[in-house]
Each structure stands twice: as C-alpha cells, then as structure tokens.
Design a protein around this motif. Structure first.
Motif, PDB file in Angstrom:
ATOM      1  N   PHE A  70     -10.302  10.973   1.145  1.00 53.31           N
ATOM      2  CA  PHE A  70      -9.158  11.858   1.364  1.00 53.31           C
ATOM      3  C   PHE A  70      -8.849  11.902   2.842  1.00 53.31           C
ATOM      4  O   PHE A  70      -9.759  11.965   3.666  1.00 53.31           O
ATOM      5  CB  PHE A  70      -9.468  13.267   0.825  1.00 53.31           C
ATOM      6  CG  PHE A  70      -9.649  13.256  -0.663  1.00 53.31           C
ATOM      7  CD1 PHE A  70      -8.566  13.423  -1.509  1.00 53.31           C
ATOM      8  CD2 PHE A  70     -10.903  13.019  -1.217  1.00 53.31           C
ATOM      9  CE1 PHE A  70      -8.728  13.368  -2.887  1.00 53.31           C
ATOM     10  CE2 PHE A  70     -11.076  12.962  -2.598  1.00 53.31           C
ATOM     11  CZ  PHE A  70      -9.981  13.135  -3.431  1.00 53.31           C
ATOM     12  N   ARG A  71      -7.577  11.859   3.170  1.00 52.82           N
ATOM     13  CA  ARG A  71      -7.185  11.881   4.581  1.00 52.82           C
ATOM     14  C   ARG A  71      -5.726  12.301   4.688  1.00 52.82           C
ATOM     15  O   ARG A  71      -4.899  11.892   3.885  1.00 52.82           O
ATOM     16  CB  ARG A  71      -7.386  10.498   5.190  1.00 52.82           C
ATOM     17  CG  ARG A  71      -7.275  10.521   6.702  1.00 52.82           C
ATOM     18  CD  ARG A  71      -7.917   9.319   7.333  1.00 52.82           C
ATOM     19  NE  ARG A  71      -7.586   9.264   8.744  1.00 52.82           N
ATOM     20  CZ  ARG A  71      -8.370   9.693   9.717  1.00 52.82           C
ATOM     21  NH1 ARG A  71      -9.549  10.207   9.441  1.00 52.82           N
ATOM     22  NH2 ARG A  71      -7.985   9.611  10.975  1.00 52.82           N
ATOM     23  N   ASN A  72      -5.414  13.100   5.674  1.00 49.53           N
ATOM     24  CA  ASN A  72      -4.038  13.544   5.914  1.00 49.53           C
ATOM     25  C   ASN A  72      -3.382  14.060   4.632  1.00 49.53           C
ATOM     26  O   ASN A  72      -2.219  13.729   4.341  1.00 49.53           O
ATOM     27  CB  ASN A  72      -3.217  12.409   6.534  1.00 49.53           C
ATOM     28  CG  ASN A  72      -3.774  11.975   7.879  1.00 49.53           C
ATOM     29  OD1 ASN A  72      -4.462  10.962   7.960  1.00 49.53           O
ATOM     30  ND2 ASN A  72      -3.496  12.743   8.903  1.00 49.53           N
ATOM     31  N   GLY A  73      -4.133  14.821   3.860  1.00 49.15           N
ATOM     32  CA  GLY A  73      -3.560  15.470   2.691  1.00 49.15           C
ATOM     33  C   GLY A  73      -3.293  14.557   1.517  1.00 49.15           C
ATOM     34  O   GLY A  73      -2.596  14.932   0.578  1.00 49.15           O
ATOM     35  N   VAL A 148       4.794   7.265   9.133  1.00 44.74           N
ATOM     36  CA  VAL A 148       3.869   7.326  10.270  1.00 44.74           C
ATOM     37  C   VAL A 148       2.470   7.686   9.766  1.00 44.74           C
ATOM     38  O   VAL A 148       1.468   7.100  10.181  1.00 44.74           O
ATOM     39  CB  VAL A 148       4.364   8.371  11.295  1.00 44.74           C
ATOM     40  CG1 VAL A 148       3.386   8.498  12.454  1.00 44.74           C
ATOM     41  CG2 VAL A 148       5.750   8.001  11.789  1.00 44.74           C
ATOM     42  N   ILE A 149       2.403   8.636   8.837  1.00 43.75           N
ATOM     43  CA  ILE A 149       1.102   9.049   8.299  1.00 43.75           C
ATOM     44  C   ILE A 149       0.418   7.866   7.613  1.00 43.75           C
ATOM     45  O   ILE A 149      -0.756   7.585   7.851  1.00 43.75           O
ATOM     46  CB  ILE A 149       1.285  10.231   7.309  1.00 43.75           C
ATOM     47  CG1 ILE A 149       1.814  11.458   8.065  1.00 43.75           C
ATOM     48  CG2 ILE A 149      -0.024  10.548   6.602  1.00 43.75           C
ATOM     49  CD1 ILE A 149       2.142  12.642   7.183  1.00 43.75           C
ATOM     50  N   VAL A 150       1.168   7.165   6.772  1.00 41.35           N
ATOM     51  CA  VAL A 150       0.563   6.053   6.033  1.00 41.35           C
ATOM     52  C   VAL A 150       0.201   4.904   6.977  1.00 41.35           C
ATOM     53  O   VAL A 150      -0.849   4.271   6.825  1.00 41.35           O
ATOM     54  CB  VAL A 150       1.493   5.587   4.884  1.00 41.35           C
ATOM     55  CG1 VAL A 150       0.970   4.325   4.233  1.00 41.35           C
ATOM     56  CG2 VAL A 150       1.629   6.700   3.846  1.00 41.35           C
ATOM     57  N   ARG A 151       1.059   4.665   7.972  1.00 45.25           N
ATOM     58  CA  ARG A 151       0.714   3.647   8.977  1.00 45.25           C
ATOM     59  C   ARG A 151      -0.635   3.984   9.629  1.00 45.25           C
ATOM     60  O   ARG A 151      -1.519   3.122   9.747  1.00 45.25           O
ATOM     61  CB  ARG A 151       1.796   3.593  10.060  1.00 45.25           C
ATOM     62  CG  ARG A 151       1.507   2.571  11.153  1.00 45.25           C
ATOM     63  CD  ARG A 151       2.338   2.820  12.395  1.00 45.25           C
ATOM     64  NE  ARG A 151       1.934   4.080  13.034  1.00 45.25           N
ATOM     65  CZ  ARG A 151       2.570   4.652  14.056  1.00 45.25           C
ATOM     66  NH1 ARG A 151       3.666   4.094  14.548  1.00 45.25           N
ATOM     67  NH2 ARG A 151       2.141   5.785  14.579  1.00 45.25           N
ATOM     68  N   ASP A 152      -0.812   5.258   9.979  1.00 45.41           N
ATOM     69  CA  ASP A 152      -2.068   5.676  10.614  1.00 45.41           C
ATOM     70  C   ASP A 152      -3.247   5.573   9.653  1.00 45.41           C
ATOM     71  O   ASP A 152      -4.342   5.181  10.042  1.00 45.41           O
ATOM     72  CB  ASP A 152      -1.942   7.115  11.137  1.00 45.41           C
ATOM     73  CG  ASP A 152      -1.023   7.194  12.355  1.00 45.41           C
ATOM     74  OD1 ASP A 152      -0.653   6.120  12.876  1.00 45.41           O
ATOM     75  OD2 ASP A 152      -0.678   8.318  12.761  1.00 45.41           O
ATOM     76  N   ILE A 153      -3.010   5.936   8.384  1.00 42.96           N
ATOM     77  CA  ILE A 153      -4.093   5.839   7.393  1.00 42.96           C
ATOM     78  C   ILE A 153      -4.537   4.377   7.260  1.00 42.96           C
ATOM     79  O   ILE A 153      -5.730   4.079   7.260  1.00 42.96           O
ATOM     80  CB  ILE A 153      -3.633   6.379   6.013  1.00 42.96           C
ATOM     81  CG1 ILE A 153      -3.472   7.901   6.059  1.00 42.96           C
ATOM     82  CG2 ILE A 153      -4.625   5.985   4.922  1.00 42.96           C
ATOM     83  CD1 ILE A 153      -2.942   8.505   4.757  1.00 42.96           C
TER      84      ILE A 153
END
Ligand SMILES: *[C@@H]1O[C@H](CO)[C@@H](O)[C@H](O)[C@H]1NC(C)=O
Ligand SMILES: *[C@@H]1O[C@H](CO)[C@@H](O)[C@H](O)[C@H]1NC(C)=O
Length: 347
Positions: A70-73, A148-153
């Motif tokens: 789990f990460r970033n919700g 951006v969130i998924v790119r970071d994940i």
C-alpha cells in the motif's frame, strides 16, 4: 490479429511447435466445420487457436506469488520473475482493481483472477517481465494529480527492487488506456499498448520522443475505431512507431467457460452455454447477439436451478461474454502481438 480470414495463419504460425495442441485444434476445427456446414445462414467459423489455450496453460511455467503493498492511498500488486528483462506496468479500466490481475494465493487472499487479466500477467511473467499493477484512487483513472502519484509509485517500486536498468513498458485498457497515453509524457516508456482506448491524443502535445504505440481495439466500437484511424497518421507524422491490432467477435461453445475460467467445470460450462442458447442470448452458431452487459443472463441464471455456477465467478463469465461479443472488454487473446510489440521496442 483476430481477423476472421487470418485465423488459420495464427494456428500454423505462432503455436505450431505444440504438436498435440495443433492436432487437437485441427480435429476440433474439422468438427466445427462439419457441424456448422449444416446451419447455412452464417459462414462456417473455425474456433481460433488461442481460444484452445486453456486457463492453466502456464501451470508448468509460472505460479502466482504476488507481493501486495500500500502506498499513497492505493494498493499495488506485483511479481518479479527470476532474471527479469523488463518492467510492465498495467492500468485497469473503470471499476477495475489490481486484485483482478492475480489469482487468489497465499500471498493475496483477496485476489480475484479475472480470466483475461490473469492470462496477460501470466504471459508477461513467463516472458520474464516484472509485472506491476496499481489500483486507481476512484472508480476510473483521473488525468491530473493521479498521474504524478502513479509516476512516483512506479519510480519508487522500480528503485526499491533495483530494476532501474530494465526497459519500462505499459499497457492500459479503457480508462487505463487513456491514463497510460498521458502518463507516457510523465515517465519514459520503451513502448506502450492502448487497449480498447484511443488515447488522449487530441488533448495533449505529443512530443517527438513519444513511445511506440500499439492500439489493440475492437472495430465493432466504431467511435473508437474512427478516433484511432484519425490519431495514427498524426503520431506517424511525428515519426512515432504506431500499429493497430483488431479483435473481432468469436462464437461461444459448450466448453468456452471451462477453457477460460479457473473453477468452471466442463459440466457447468456446458449447462451455461445451453441456458444461453435456450434463452436466445446466442445465435445458432454460438455468437452473442448483444453485449454481455446488455444481456439479462444473470436473471436467467437465478431463475434456473439447474446451472450451479459459483457466485464468485459471475464476473468472470461476464467478462468472457463481453469479450466474445467484442465491443469493449479486456482481452488476452492478442497477447502474442502485445508482447512482440514490447519485445521489439526495447532498445
Ligand atoms: C507518496 O508517499 C510517499 C511515502 O509515504 C511520500 O513521501 C510522497 O510524498 C507521496 N507522494 C504523493 C504525490 O503524495
Ligand atoms: C460436475 O462434475 C464434477 C466432477 O467433474 C462433479 O463433482 C460436480 O458435482 C458436477 N456438477 C454438476 C452441477 O453436475
């Protein structure tokens, strides 16, 4: 390609090394031809070779042992084979989740293993792709901050697993296809596959280093077909490698559900098919008359005490009905073309 006229080429092309499968496929095609030749109204239709590839054809090659995080919700589910040669990120469609891509196993008790999703992952793992699936925050993907969130994940997951040196590719279906087409400007993909989605090309500036793009689409969906016909020359004019693979309808048979869905016995598969035929959901040759979503088959199933389908497999059957109608559904039938695209654009 799953075009009517090219099916025999498929059979003798990519799978000819599997002699027993070939012999039984040929026998089956002959049987089908004999059966259909009595029907008359629609052209005889051999069953495509890849439909004879059962759900368990990877059993001796790979097992599901995914890691759930789990990460970033959101949740991410992934698996890395020995000596991976590339990283594949997959984005589901609306209402999808990462759990749909993986069979239930000790490391993922809540996993669902939808028939097409699981076969795409198994194909990837067997070809030594590390596979990463992420769930969207909402019902569908959104094109703003979520990118951006998924790119970071993805970057975080690649870094954590020390896979930075490997080529990164992506596949997105429907909402996931639009998402991947846009994410390709945030992350460097070696190539991408957009499934049943034309992409966001009329809403973005496409850079000249945009990744090679394969459209895997269902031409029965004429709106998307037209959009793809419109976008392909635009991408080509910028020097971007593009191609399209068409997926067309295919007939169901008494054994389709047993062949494609883990946990459906032959007898249940046959009874389901007979129910669909008696209710007029499929025509004399086994073709779905309308999209699975528009067919009231769940009601017919409820009313019929004879067909004992495990309730947890209703969505699995739904997916195969939609796929057979070939208007809008996730598909693994073009796995060969999809992975050849990735493998031929890795440098
Ligand atoms: C995602 O989570 C990590 C670790 O919890 C955090 O450092 C990062 O800022 C988050 N990214 C976004 C875009 O919220
Ligand atoms: C289907 O066959 C299996 C054995 O292959 C049997 O255990 C099961 O009871 C049968 N189901 C039905 C609905 O007839």
């Amino acid at each position: 390609m799953l075009k009517r006229g090219s099916r025999s080429k498929q059979l003798f092309g990519i799978h000819s090394f599997r002699i027993p499968a070939l012999v039984s496929s040929v026998t089956l095609i002959l049987l089908v031809l004999i059966l259909f030749s009595r029907d008359g109204d629609k052209k005889p239709m051999p069953v495509p070779a890849h439909l004879k590839q059962r759900w368990n054809r990877f059993d001796s090659l790979v097992q599901f042992r995914p890691v759930v995080e789990f990460r970033n919700g959101t949740d991410l589910i992934s698996q890395i084979p020995d000596s991976p040669k590339a990283v594949l990120f997959i984005a589901h469609g609306c209402n999808g989740r990462a759990i749909n891509f993986w069979d239930r196993s000790p490391t993922c008790q809540q996993c669902v293993g939808l028939p097409e999703e699981r076969l795409l992952v198994l194909e990837g793992l067997s070809r030594k792709f590390a596979v990463l699936t992420v769930s969207s925050m909402g019902r569908c993907w959104t094109m703003g901050e979520e990118r951006v969130i998924v790119r970071d994940i993805i970057r975080w997951w690649i870094g954590k697993n020390k896979l930075e040196k490997l080529p990164l590719v992506a596949l997105g279906a429907s909402s996931g296809g639009y998402f991947v087409s846009a994410l390709a400007t945030n992350l460097r993909f070696s190539s991408i596959v957009l499934m049943i989605a034309e992409g966001m090309f009329d809403q973005m500036d496409v850079p000249e280093d945009y990744p090679p793009t394969l459209f895997v689409h269902m031409p029965k969906d004429t709106y998307r077909q037209q959009k793809i016909d419109e976008f392909m020359p635009v991408l080509k004019s910028k020097g971007i490698d593009v191609a399209a693979v068409e997926c067309v309808e295919f007939p169901l048979s008494v054994s389709t559900f047993a062949e494609r869905i883990p946990g459906v016995e032959e007898n249940v598969s046959a009874k389901l098919f007979e129910l669909f035929r008696s209710k007029g959901f499929v025509d004399a040759n086994g073709y779905m008359k309308s999209d699975g979503r528009k067919t009231r088959w769940k009601k017919a199933l409820q009313e019929n005490k004879n067909v004992l389908l495990d309730r947890q497999l209703v969505n699995h059957v739904q997916e195969e009905l939609n796929l057979a109608f070939a208007y809008h559904e996730m598909t693994s039938l073009q796995s060969e073309e999809i992975f050849k695209w990735f493998e031929s654009h890795m440098s």
